[in-house]
Enzyme design. Sequence first.
Site, short mmCIF file in Angstrom:
data_model
loop_
_atom_site.label_atom_id
_atom_site.label_comp_id
_atom_site.label_asym_id
_atom_site.label_seq_id
_atom_site.Cartn_x
_atom_site.Cartn_y
_atom_site.Cartn_z
N GLU A 48 -15.92 6.73 5.60
CA GLU A 48 -15.20 6.01 6.67
C GLU A 48 -15.15 6.90 7.90
OE1 GLU A 48 -11.08 5.38 5.55
OE2 GLU A 48 -10.94 7.37 4.69
N ARG A 98 0.84 -1.22 0.00
CA ARG A 98 0.00 0.00 0.00
C ARG A 98 0.87 1.26 0.00
NH1 ARG A 98 -4.57 0.34 4.52
NH2 ARG A 98 -2.83 0.99 5.81
N LYS A 158 -2.55 6.90 1.25
CA LYS A 158 -2.31 7.24 2.66
C LYS A 158 -1.22 8.30 2.68
CE LYS A 158 -2.02 4.75 7.04
NZ LYS A 158 -3.06 5.49 7.74
#
Length: 287
Positions: free
Chosen positions: A184, A52, A151
Amino acid sequence: MALKIWLDDKLVGQEDAKISVFDHGVLYGDGVFEGIRVYNGKIFELTAHIKRLYDSAKVIRLDIPMSKDELIKAAEKTVKANDVIDGYIRLVVTRGIGTLGLNPFVCENATVFIIADNIQLYPKELYEKGLKVVSATTVRNHPLAIPPQVKSLNYLNNILAKIEALDNDVPEAIMYNHEGYVAEATGDNVFIVRDGLIYAPPVEAGSLDGITRSIVIKLAKQEGFEVVEKNLTRADLYICDEFFLTGTAAEVIGIVEIDKRIISDGKPGKITELLRKKFFKYVRGKK
Ligand code: PMP
């Protein structure tokens, strides 16, 4: 006790782990990161986190100056050097030192640092009692802005939502996307249960593709539950039977109230508790 920090290509003492004020990570939040757990001395799902991280870096055209294997070794060395048995790793790659302009390509070398430390968790009784949350008015990043799957070091949207939660005396906020669907929480993924089915907003609704989320979906399916990924509205959250969040730090935690609507009987639900225990065992049972 002073920690040993991985900085660029070696371990240094905490007091020597310093970043330039010209680093674009500091000046512009230009960089990416991962938060990873250590259980029983082993780094949990390290390969998935490293993947990721590289994916996030690719999206923002940041070259990580180490191979995946080198980064894995550096993370392992940092955990060992700090004797971390149950803890947390923060792995950060910034654009590196540049000028005061935005141009990222004047930054010749990305900065890499790794911190391995103990972890600050929600207190145990919150897992038993469940969390209260509010709906944030701050909208999750638009997919054509910095995509929510990245991220990145720029968490200001989520920080503004967290401030809304704290202003309302609750620890977490639920974020919605630009179309009004549930995205989220500020640092965790969302699940609900209704009539025995588990629902999760799809990642495209504007969430990080959570590693805990994927494992919880796998564990739920193993238990024979159907997991439906579909867009959820605020009303869906208000009328659900169970509500929980998943994330590296929080693991699985029940939500018992949102915007003053109490979920079921105001206690974490049965399926939430089952998955919380399964996840707990899964991560701690893995050596
Ligand atoms: N959403 C956001 C915005 C996050 O920062 C995180 C990680 N803290 C998550 C979801 C959960 O992802 P993971 O399970 O991979 O930690």
